[in-house]
Scaffold this active site. Sequence first.
Site, mmCIF file in Angstrom:
data_model
loop_
_atom_site.group_PDB
_atom_site.id
_atom_site.type_symbol
_atom_site.label_atom_id
_atom_site.label_comp_id
_atom_site.label_asym_id
_atom_site.label_seq_id
_atom_site.Cartn_x
_atom_site.Cartn_y
_atom_site.Cartn_z
ATOM 1 N N HIS A 274 -9.331 34.084 44.732
ATOM 2 C CA HIS A 274 -10.023 35.062 43.918
ATOM 3 C C HIS A 274 -9.404 35.166 42.524
ATOM 4 O O HIS A 274 -9.870 35.915 41.680
ATOM 5 C CB HIS A 274 -9.976 36.420 44.639
ATOM 6 C CG HIS A 274 -10.904 37.461 44.074
ATOM 7 N ND1 HIS A 274 -11.496 37.364 42.839
ATOM 8 C CD2 HIS A 274 -11.344 38.619 44.571
ATOM 9 C CE1 HIS A 274 -12.254 38.416 42.621
ATOM 10 N NE2 HIS A 274 -12.174 39.194 43.658
ATOM 11 N N CYS A 275 -8.310 34.421 42.257
ATOM 12 C CA CYS A 275 -7.598 34.671 40.994
ATOM 13 C C CYS A 275 -7.666 33.497 40.019
ATOM 14 O O CYS A 275 -8.305 33.583 38.978
ATOM 15 C CB CYS A 275 -6.136 35.021 41.285
ATOM 16 S SG CYS A 275 -5.984 36.577 42.180
ATOM 17 N N ILE A 276 -6.994 32.387 40.366
ATOM 18 C CA ILE A 276 -6.763 31.344 39.357
ATOM 19 C C ILE A 276 -8.064 30.731 38.818
ATOM 20 O O ILE A 276 -8.179 30.529 37.614
ATOM 21 C CB ILE A 276 -5.789 30.282 39.906
ATOM 22 C CG1 ILE A 276 -4.445 30.979 40.169
ATOM 23 C CG2 ILE A 276 -5.581 29.152 38.904
ATOM 24 C CD1 ILE A 276 -3.449 30.130 40.902
#
Length: 430
Positions: A274-276
Amino acid sequence: MTAPADALLAKARDRSAVFGIVGLGYVGLPLALELTRAGYRVLGLDVNQALVDQLAAGGSHIQDVPAEIVAQAVKQGRFSATTDLARLAEPDVISICVPTPLSKTKDPDVSFVLAATESVKRTLRRGQLIILESTTYPGTTRELMLPALESTGLKVGEDFFLAFSPERVDPGNHKWNTRNTPKIVGGITETCRRLAVALYQPAIETLVPVSSPEAAELVKILENTFRSVNIGLVNEMAIVCDKLGVDVWEVIDAAATKPFGFMKFTPGPGVGGHCIPLDPHYLAWKMRTLNYRTRFIELAGEINAEMPEYWVAQVVDRLNEQGKAARGSTVLVVGVAYKKDIEDIRESPAIDIIQLLQQRGATIVYHDPFVSHLEEDSVDLRSVPLTHAQLAAADCVIIVTDHSTVDYALVARHARRVVDTRHVLPRPST
Ligand SMILES: NC(=O)c1ccc[n+]([C@@H]2O[C@H](COP(=O)([O-])OP(=O)(O)OC[C@H]3O[C@@H](n4cnc5c(N)ncnc54)[C@H](O)[C@@H]3O)[C@@H](O)[C@H]2O)c1
Protein backbone atom coordinates in the site's frame (compact mmCIF):
# COMPACT_ATOMS: atom_id res chain seq x y z
CA MET A 1 -1.74 27.21 26.68
CA THR A 2 -5.52 27.33 26.79
CA ALA A 3 -7.70 25.49 29.32
CA PRO A 4 -8.60 22.69 26.82
CA ALA A 5 -4.88 22.15 26.13
CA ASP A 6 -4.05 21.97 29.84
CA ALA A 7 -6.89 19.51 30.38
CA LEU A 8 -5.57 17.25 27.57
CA LEU A 9 -2.05 17.33 28.99
CA ALA A 10 -3.39 16.27 32.37
CA LYS A 11 -5.30 13.42 30.71
CA ALA A 12 -2.07 12.25 29.04
CA ARG A 13 -0.31 12.26 32.40
CA ASP A 14 -2.91 10.15 34.21
CA ARG A 15 -3.88 8.15 31.07
CA SER A 16 -7.51 9.10 31.44
CA ALA A 17 -7.60 10.37 27.83
CA VAL A 18 -9.81 8.29 25.56
CA PHE A 19 -8.53 7.63 22.03
CA GLY A 20 -10.70 7.16 18.97
CA ILE A 21 -9.05 5.31 16.09
CA VAL A 22 -10.78 5.86 12.74
CA GLY A 23 -9.94 2.98 10.37
CA LEU A 24 -8.94 -0.32 11.97
CA GLY A 25 -6.70 -1.81 9.28
CA TYR A 26 -2.97 -2.58 9.07
CA VAL A 27 -2.20 0.81 10.68
CA GLY A 28 -5.16 1.54 12.94
CA LEU A 29 -5.47 -1.77 14.79
CA PRO A 30 -1.82 -2.09 15.92
CA LEU A 31 -1.89 1.58 17.00
CA ALA A 32 -5.13 1.04 18.92
CA LEU A 33 -3.72 -1.97 20.80
CA GLU A 34 -0.45 -0.18 21.57
CA LEU A 35 -2.43 2.69 23.10
CA THR A 36 -4.41 0.26 25.28
CA ARG A 37 -1.11 -1.27 26.40
CA ALA A 38 0.00 2.20 27.53
CA GLY A 39 -3.10 2.39 29.74
CA TYR A 40 -5.49 4.39 27.56
CA ARG A 41 -9.06 3.41 26.74
CA VAL A 42 -9.57 3.15 22.96
CA LEU A 43 -12.71 3.31 20.87
CA GLY A 44 -12.14 1.88 17.38
CA LEU A 45 -14.35 3.21 14.58
CA ASP A 46 -14.69 1.69 11.14
CA VAL A 47 -17.28 1.65 8.37
CA ASN A 48 -16.88 -2.11 7.92
CA GLN A 49 -19.54 -3.82 10.07
CA ALA A 50 -18.11 -7.34 9.65
CA LEU A 51 -14.68 -6.13 10.79
CA VAL A 52 -16.13 -4.31 13.82
CA ASP A 53 -18.10 -7.44 14.78
CA GLN A 54 -14.95 -9.56 14.49
CA LEU A 55 -12.93 -7.18 16.69
CA ALA A 56 -15.74 -6.76 19.23
CA ALA A 57 -15.79 -10.56 19.53
CA GLY A 58 -12.06 -10.55 20.28
CA GLY A 59 -10.87 -11.58 16.81
CA SER A 60 -8.16 -10.07 14.63
CA HIS A 61 -7.75 -9.71 10.87
CA ILE A 62 -4.18 -8.42 11.08
CA GLN A 63 -1.41 -11.02 11.14
CA ASP A 64 0.82 -8.92 13.46
CA VAL A 65 -1.96 -8.48 16.04
CA PRO A 66 -2.78 -11.79 17.75
CA ALA A 67 -6.49 -12.31 18.45
CA GLU A 68 -5.68 -12.95 22.15
CA ILE A 69 -4.39 -9.39 22.50
CA VAL A 70 -7.62 -7.99 21.05
CA ALA A 71 -9.72 -10.36 23.18
CA GLN A 72 -7.85 -9.34 26.33
CA ALA A 73 -8.23 -5.61 25.62
CA VAL A 74 -11.96 -6.09 24.95
CA LYS A 75 -12.38 -8.13 28.15
CA GLN A 76 -10.57 -5.52 30.24
CA GLY A 77 -12.85 -2.81 28.80
CA ARG A 78 -9.83 -1.03 27.26
CA PHE A 79 -10.88 -1.56 23.64
CA SER A 80 -14.24 -1.51 21.93
CA ALA A 81 -15.22 -1.11 18.29
CA THR A 82 -18.18 0.48 16.57
CA THR A 83 -19.49 1.62 13.19
CA ASP A 84 -21.39 4.45 14.88
CA LEU A 85 -19.34 7.47 13.84
CA ALA A 86 -21.55 9.77 15.93
CA ARG A 87 -19.57 8.36 18.86
CA LEU A 88 -16.60 10.42 17.65
CA ALA A 89 -17.81 12.98 20.21
CA GLU A 90 -16.54 10.67 22.99
CA PRO A 91 -12.75 10.46 22.47
CA ASP A 92 -10.34 13.17 23.54
CA VAL A 93 -7.88 12.23 20.80
CA ILE A 94 -8.85 11.00 17.32
CA SER A 95 -6.24 9.29 15.12
CA ILE A 96 -7.32 8.90 11.50
CA CYS A 97 -5.89 5.80 9.78
CA VAL A 98 -8.00 5.50 6.61
CA PRO A 99 -6.72 4.41 3.17
CA THR A 100 -5.12 6.87 0.74
CA PRO A 101 -5.15 5.00 -2.59
CA LEU A 102 -4.63 6.33 -6.09
CA SER A 103 -7.34 6.86 -8.66
CA LYS A 104 -7.18 5.00 -11.99
CA THR A 105 -5.23 7.97 -13.40
CA LYS A 106 -2.69 7.73 -10.53
CA ASP A 107 -3.96 10.89 -8.85
CA PRO A 108 -4.42 10.94 -5.04
CA ASP A 109 -7.78 9.63 -3.86
CA VAL A 110 -8.30 11.53 -0.62
CA SER A 111 -12.01 10.69 -0.46
CA PHE A 112 -11.49 8.49 2.63
CA VAL A 113 -9.63 11.29 4.45
CA LEU A 114 -12.38 13.73 3.46
CA ALA A 115 -15.12 11.35 4.64
CA ALA A 116 -13.35 10.75 7.98
CA THR A 117 -12.83 14.51 8.41
CA GLU A 118 -16.55 15.10 7.75
CA SER A 119 -17.42 12.54 10.44
CA VAL A 120 -15.04 14.20 12.92
CA LYS A 121 -16.40 17.64 12.05
CA ARG A 122 -19.98 16.63 12.81
CA THR A 123 -19.21 15.97 16.46
CA LEU A 124 -16.09 18.14 16.96
CA ARG A 125 -16.01 19.63 20.46
CA ARG A 126 -13.67 21.81 22.52
CA GLY A 127 -10.68 19.93 23.83
CA GLN A 128 -10.32 17.33 21.05
CA LEU A 129 -6.98 16.59 19.38
CA ILE A 130 -7.19 15.24 15.81
CA ILE A 131 -4.16 13.44 14.33
CA LEU A 132 -4.01 12.33 10.70
CA GLU A 133 -1.90 9.17 10.26
CA SER A 134 -2.65 8.32 6.63
CA THR A 135 0.16 8.85 4.14
CA THR A 136 -0.67 11.83 1.94
CA TYR A 137 0.70 14.82 0.02
CA PRO A 138 2.09 17.86 1.84
CA GLY A 139 -0.73 20.28 2.54
CA THR A 140 -3.50 17.77 3.22
CA THR A 141 -3.78 18.48 6.96
CA ARG A 142 -3.74 22.27 6.56
CA GLU A 143 -5.59 22.66 3.27
CA LEU A 144 -8.22 19.91 3.45
CA MET A 145 -8.79 19.14 7.11
CA LEU A 146 -8.27 22.47 8.86
CA PRO A 147 -10.88 24.52 6.93
CA ALA A 148 -13.47 21.76 7.39
CA LEU A 149 -12.84 21.53 11.13
CA GLU A 150 -12.70 25.31 11.64
CA SER A 151 -16.01 25.71 9.77
CA THR A 152 -17.58 24.58 13.07
CA GLY A 153 -16.57 27.93 14.59
CA LEU A 154 -13.97 26.27 16.83
CA LYS A 155 -10.41 27.61 16.57
CA VAL A 156 -7.38 25.42 16.04
CA GLY A 157 -4.68 25.68 18.72
CA GLU A 158 -7.17 27.09 21.20
CA ASP A 159 -10.40 25.06 21.14
CA PHE A 160 -9.28 21.98 19.23
CA PHE A 161 -5.89 20.73 18.05
CA LEU A 162 -4.71 19.26 14.76
CA ALA A 163 -1.52 17.40 13.85
CA PHE A 164 -0.07 15.03 11.28
CA SER A 165 1.90 11.97 12.41
CA PRO A 166 2.69 9.45 9.67
CA GLU A 167 2.50 5.77 10.50
CA ARG A 168 5.67 3.82 9.68
CA VAL A 169 4.45 0.30 10.53
CA ASP A 170 6.12 -2.45 8.50
CA PRO A 171 3.79 -5.48 8.52
CA GLY A 172 5.62 -8.74 9.19
CA ASN A 173 8.64 -6.98 10.73
CA HIS A 174 9.37 -8.70 14.05
CA LYS A 175 11.99 -6.19 15.19
CA TRP A 176 10.38 -2.83 14.48
CA ASN A 177 6.76 -2.25 15.50
CA THR A 178 4.40 0.58 16.35
CA ARG A 179 5.93 0.98 19.83
CA ASN A 180 9.66 1.03 19.05
CA THR A 181 9.67 2.74 15.65
CA PRO A 182 10.33 6.48 16.15
CA LYS A 183 7.26 8.53 15.24
CA ILE A 184 7.26 11.92 13.49
CA VAL A 185 4.81 14.60 14.69
CA GLY A 186 4.03 17.97 13.12
CA GLY A 187 1.28 20.23 14.50
CA ILE A 188 -0.64 23.11 12.95
CA THR A 189 0.44 25.16 15.99
CA GLU A 190 3.15 24.66 18.58
CA THR A 191 0.47 23.61 21.11
CA CYS A 192 -0.99 21.06 18.65
CA ARG A 193 2.45 19.49 18.27
CA ARG A 194 3.19 19.48 22.01
CA LEU A 195 -0.14 17.83 22.74
CA ALA A 196 0.26 15.15 20.05
CA VAL A 197 3.72 14.33 21.42
CA ALA A 198 2.46 14.22 25.01
CA LEU A 199 -0.53 12.02 24.20
CA TYR A 200 1.47 9.52 22.12
CA GLN A 201 4.47 9.48 24.50
CA PRO A 202 3.18 6.74 26.82
CA ALA A 203 2.63 4.36 23.87
CA ILE A 204 5.55 5.17 21.55
CA GLU A 205 9.17 4.98 22.68
CA THR A 206 10.57 7.83 20.59
CA LEU A 207 8.69 10.82 19.20
CA VAL A 208 10.34 13.12 16.68
CA PRO A 209 8.71 16.56 16.58
CA VAL A 210 9.05 18.58 13.36
CA SER A 211 8.07 22.17 12.71
CA SER A 212 4.87 21.69 10.65
CA PRO A 213 2.39 19.14 9.31
CA GLU A 214 3.86 19.73 5.83
CA ALA A 215 7.32 18.68 7.04
CA ALA A 216 5.81 15.57 8.67
CA GLU A 217 3.82 14.74 5.52
CA LEU A 218 6.98 15.07 3.43
CA VAL A 219 9.09 12.91 5.78
CA LYS A 220 6.86 9.92 5.06
CA ILE A 221 6.87 10.52 1.31
CA LEU A 222 10.65 11.04 1.28
CA GLU A 223 11.13 7.70 3.06
CA ASN A 224 9.01 5.80 0.58
CA THR A 225 10.36 7.68 -2.44
CA PHE A 226 13.89 6.87 -1.24
CA ARG A 227 12.99 3.18 -1.30
CA SER A 228 11.21 3.38 -4.64
CA VAL A 229 14.14 5.20 -6.30
CA ASN A 230 16.79 2.86 -4.89
CA ILE A 231 14.79 -0.24 -5.79
CA GLY A 232 14.33 1.25 -9.27
CA LEU A 233 18.09 1.76 -9.51
CA VAL A 234 18.97 -1.85 -8.60
CA ASN A 235 16.21 -3.16 -10.83
CA GLU A 236 17.78 -1.25 -13.72
CA MET A 237 21.16 -2.63 -12.63
CA ALA A 238 19.68 -6.17 -12.86
CA ILE A 239 18.70 -5.51 -16.48
CA VAL A 240 22.13 -3.96 -17.20
CA CYS A 241 23.94 -6.96 -15.67
CA ASP A 242 21.75 -9.39 -17.60
CA LYS A 243 22.70 -7.70 -20.86
CA LEU A 244 26.40 -7.66 -19.87
CA GLY A 245 26.39 -11.28 -18.72
CA VAL A 246 27.36 -10.31 -15.16
CA ASP A 247 25.72 -11.65 -11.98
CA VAL A 248 23.95 -8.63 -10.43
CA TRP A 249 23.83 -10.30 -7.00
CA GLU A 250 27.58 -10.79 -6.98
CA VAL A 251 28.01 -7.12 -7.86
CA ILE A 252 25.60 -5.92 -5.17
CA ASP A 253 27.03 -8.18 -2.45
CA ALA A 254 30.55 -7.05 -3.28
CA ALA A 255 29.50 -3.37 -3.32
CA ALA A 256 27.86 -3.87 0.08
CA THR A 257 31.25 -4.69 1.62
CA LYS A 258 32.03 -0.96 1.42
CA PRO A 259 31.63 0.18 5.02
CA PHE A 260 30.44 3.68 4.09
CA GLY A 261 28.57 5.45 1.31
CA PHE A 262 26.65 2.42 -0.01
CA MET A 263 23.31 1.07 1.14
CA LYS A 264 22.25 -2.35 -0.07
CA PHE A 265 19.00 -2.62 -2.04
CA THR A 266 18.08 -5.74 -3.98
CA PRO A 267 16.34 -6.22 -7.31
CA GLY A 268 13.08 -8.13 -7.60
CA PRO A 269 9.81 -8.56 -9.45
CA GLY A 270 8.74 -4.92 -8.95
CA VAL A 271 7.23 -3.18 -5.93
CA GLY A 272 3.98 -3.86 -4.09
CA GLY A 273 1.99 -3.03 -0.99
CA HIS A 274 0.00 0.00 0.00
CA CYS A 275 3.02 2.33 0.26
CA ILE A 276 5.97 2.25 -2.13
CA PRO A 277 4.09 2.00 -5.45
CA LEU A 278 1.54 4.63 -4.37
CA ASP A 279 2.93 7.24 -2.00
CA PRO A 280 5.51 8.88 -4.30
CA HIS A 281 2.66 9.63 -6.74
CA TYR A 282 1.03 11.76 -4.04
CA LEU A 283 4.05 14.07 -4.12
CA ALA A 284 4.34 13.91 -7.93
CA TRP A 285 0.70 15.03 -8.18
CA LYS A 286 1.16 17.86 -5.68
CA MET A 287 4.24 19.11 -7.53
CA ARG A 288 2.40 19.00 -10.88
CA THR A 289 -0.06 21.51 -9.39
CA LEU A 290 2.99 23.73 -8.80
CA ASN A 291 4.28 23.18 -12.37
CA TYR A 292 7.18 20.98 -11.29
CA ARG A 293 7.84 17.48 -12.59
CA THR A 294 9.38 15.07 -10.04
CA ARG A 295 11.58 13.15 -12.48
CA PHE A 296 13.18 10.68 -10.07
CA ILE A 297 9.74 9.57 -8.86
CA GLU A 298 8.44 9.05 -12.38
CA LEU A 299 11.52 7.22 -13.62
CA ALA A 300 11.70 4.86 -10.62
CA GLY A 301 7.96 4.23 -10.91
CA GLU A 302 8.34 3.36 -14.60
CA ILE A 303 11.26 0.98 -14.10
CA ASN A 304 9.64 -0.78 -11.15
CA ALA A 305 6.35 -1.11 -13.01
CA GLU A 306 8.15 -2.66 -16.01
CA MET A 307 9.84 -5.41 -13.96
CA PRO A 308 6.97 -7.93 -14.30
CA GLU A 309 7.37 -7.71 -18.12
CA TYR A 310 11.11 -8.30 -17.73
CA TRP A 311 10.59 -11.42 -15.61
CA VAL A 312 7.84 -12.75 -17.87
CA ALA A 313 10.31 -12.45 -20.77
CA GLN A 314 12.72 -14.56 -18.70
CA VAL A 315 10.02 -17.22 -18.24
CA VAL A 316 9.32 -17.18 -21.99
CA ASP A 317 13.07 -17.69 -22.62
CA ARG A 318 13.15 -20.68 -20.23
CA LEU A 319 10.18 -22.19 -22.08
CA ASN A 320 11.82 -21.49 -25.42
CA GLU A 321 14.91 -23.40 -24.28
CA GLN A 322 12.63 -26.44 -24.04
CA GLY A 323 11.09 -25.79 -27.47
CA LYS A 324 7.85 -24.63 -25.87
CA ALA A 325 5.59 -21.64 -26.36
CA ALA A 326 3.97 -19.83 -23.46
CA ARG A 327 0.59 -20.83 -24.88
CA GLY A 328 -0.21 -24.28 -23.57
CA SER A 329 2.61 -24.31 -21.01
CA THR A 330 2.11 -24.55 -17.25
CA VAL A 331 3.90 -22.05 -15.02
CA LEU A 332 4.07 -22.46 -11.25
CA VAL A 333 4.34 -19.15 -9.39
CA VAL A 334 5.93 -19.47 -5.94
CA GLY A 335 4.87 -16.63 -3.61
CA VAL A 336 2.18 -14.11 -4.54
CA ALA A 337 2.14 -11.80 -1.48
CA TYR A 338 3.85 -8.47 -2.15
CA LYS A 339 6.63 -9.29 0.31
CA LYS A 340 7.92 -12.12 2.44
CA ASP A 341 6.05 -13.73 5.33
CA ILE A 342 2.83 -11.73 5.07
CA GLU A 343 -0.57 -12.35 3.49
CA ASP A 344 -1.00 -8.91 1.88
CA ILE A 345 -1.42 -9.06 -1.91
CA ARG A 346 -2.19 -5.37 -2.50
CA GLU A 347 -0.34 -4.11 -5.61
CA SER A 348 1.69 -7.34 -5.64
CA PRO A 349 3.79 -7.66 -8.82
CA ALA A 350 2.87 -11.37 -8.77
CA ILE A 351 -0.59 -10.40 -10.01
CA ASP A 352 0.90 -8.57 -13.01
CA ILE A 353 3.19 -11.52 -13.73
CA ILE A 354 0.27 -13.96 -13.59
CA GLN A 355 -1.90 -11.78 -15.83
CA LEU A 356 0.88 -11.26 -18.37
CA LEU A 357 1.51 -15.01 -18.56
CA GLN A 358 -2.21 -15.76 -18.82
CA GLN A 359 -2.50 -13.22 -21.66
CA ARG A 360 0.19 -15.25 -23.45
CA GLY A 361 -1.92 -18.38 -23.04
CA ALA A 362 -0.02 -20.05 -20.16
CA THR A 363 -1.82 -22.01 -17.46
CA ILE A 364 -0.92 -20.69 -14.03
CA VAL A 365 -0.81 -22.51 -10.72
CA TYR A 366 0.62 -20.90 -7.60
CA HIS A 367 1.91 -21.80 -4.17
CA ASP A 368 1.90 -19.36 -1.26
CA PRO A 369 1.79 -20.53 2.37
CA PHE A 370 0.28 -17.17 3.41
CA VAL A 371 -2.28 -16.68 0.62
CA SER A 372 -4.70 -19.58 0.19
CA HIS A 373 -6.95 -17.83 -2.33
CA LEU A 374 -5.91 -15.21 -4.86
CA GLU A 375 -8.80 -13.18 -6.20
CA GLU A 376 -7.72 -9.95 -7.83
CA ASP A 377 -8.76 -8.37 -11.16
CA SER A 378 -9.22 -11.26 -13.60
CA VAL A 379 -7.24 -13.72 -11.44
CA ASP A 380 -9.09 -16.30 -9.33
CA LEU A 381 -6.81 -19.11 -8.16
CA ARG A 382 -6.21 -21.31 -5.11
CA SER A 383 -2.80 -22.13 -3.70
CA VAL A 384 -1.52 -25.64 -4.47
CA PRO A 385 0.84 -27.54 -2.17
CA LEU A 386 4.51 -27.32 -3.11
CA THR A 387 5.21 -30.95 -3.94
CA HIS A 388 7.59 -32.89 -6.12
CA ALA A 389 4.66 -33.66 -8.45
CA GLN A 390 3.53 -30.01 -8.77
CA LEU A 391 7.09 -28.90 -9.48
CA ALA A 392 7.72 -31.64 -12.01
CA ALA A 393 4.42 -30.91 -13.78
CA ALA A 394 5.31 -27.26 -14.39
CA ASP A 395 7.22 -26.27 -17.52
CA CYS A 396 8.72 -23.37 -15.60
CA VAL A 397 8.68 -22.15 -11.98
CA ILE A 398 8.95 -18.46 -11.16
CA ILE A 399 9.82 -17.44 -7.60
CA VAL A 400 8.20 -14.08 -6.91
CA THR A 401 8.03 -13.78 -3.11
CA ASP A 402 10.81 -15.01 -0.82
CA HIS A 403 8.76 -16.42 2.08
CA SER A 404 11.11 -17.88 4.68
CA THR A 405 8.97 -21.02 5.14
CA VAL A 406 9.17 -22.20 1.51
CA ASP A 407 11.44 -25.14 0.73
CA TYR A 408 13.58 -23.67 -2.06
CA ALA A 409 15.89 -26.68 -2.05
CA LEU A 410 12.88 -28.75 -3.15
CA VAL A 411 12.23 -26.25 -5.94
CA ALA A 412 15.87 -26.47 -7.05
CA ARG A 413 15.75 -30.29 -7.03
CA HIS A 414 12.52 -30.86 -8.92
CA ALA A 415 11.77 -27.86 -11.14
CA ARG A 416 12.57 -28.23 -14.83
CA ARG A 417 13.39 -24.53 -15.23
CA VAL A 418 13.35 -21.77 -12.60
CA VAL A 419 13.25 -17.99 -12.80
CA ASP A 420 14.38 -16.72 -9.41
CA THR A 421 13.44 -13.04 -9.04
CA ARG A 422 14.54 -12.98 -5.37
CA HIS A 423 17.81 -14.89 -5.47
CA VAL A 424 16.67 -17.48 -2.94
CA LEU A 425 17.61 -20.73 -4.69
CA PRO A 426 20.51 -22.54 -3.05
CA ARG A 427 23.69 -21.83 -4.99
CA PRO A 428 26.98 -23.70 -5.21
CA SER A 429 29.57 -22.07 -2.94
CA THR A 430 32.47 -20.37 -4.69
N1 LIG B 1 -0.26 -0.94 5.43
C1 LIG B 1 0.92 -0.40 5.70
O1 LIG B 1 1.93 -1.10 5.79
C2 LIG B 1 1.06 1.08 5.96
C3 LIG B 1 2.23 1.56 6.57
C4 LIG B 1 2.37 2.91 6.82
C5 LIG B 1 1.35 3.79 6.43
N2 LIG B 1 0.23 3.32 5.80
C6 LIG B 1 -0.81 4.28 5.45
O2 LIG B 1 -1.82 4.22 6.46
C7 LIG B 1 -3.11 4.46 5.88
C8 LIG B 1 -4.03 3.30 6.19
O3 LIG B 1 -3.53 2.14 5.56
P1 LIG B 1 -3.93 0.67 5.99
O4 LIG B 1 -2.97 -0.25 5.32
O5 LIG B 1 -4.10 0.59 7.47
O6 LIG B 1 -5.39 0.56 5.30
P2 LIG B 1 -6.46 -0.61 5.51
O7 LIG B 1 -7.22 -0.69 4.24
O8 LIG B 1 -5.80 -1.83 6.07
O9 LIG B 1 -7.41 -0.05 6.66
C9 LIG B 1 -8.18 1.10 6.52
C10 LIG B 1 -9.48 0.94 7.28
O10 LIG B 1 -10.19 2.18 7.22
C11 LIG B 1 -11.58 1.90 7.13
N3 LIG B 1 -12.25 3.09 6.62
C12 LIG B 1 -12.29 3.57 5.36
N4 LIG B 1 -12.99 4.72 5.32
C13 LIG B 1 -13.40 4.99 6.58
C14 LIG B 1 -14.15 6.03 7.18
N5 LIG B 1 -14.57 7.06 6.45
N6 LIG B 1 -14.40 5.97 8.50
C15 LIG B 1 -13.95 4.94 9.24
N7 LIG B 1 -13.22 3.91 8.73
C16 LIG B 1 -12.94 3.95 7.41
C17 LIG B 1 -11.64 0.69 6.22
O11 LIG B 1 -12.86 -0.01 6.37
C18 LIG B 1 -10.42 -0.12 6.70
O12 LIG B 1 -10.77 -1.05 7.71
C19 LIG B 1 -2.86 4.70 4.40
O13 LIG B 1 -2.71 6.07 4.18
C20 LIG B 1 -1.54 3.99 4.15
O14 LIG B 1 -0.84 4.55 3.06
C21 LIG B 1 0.05 1.97 5.59
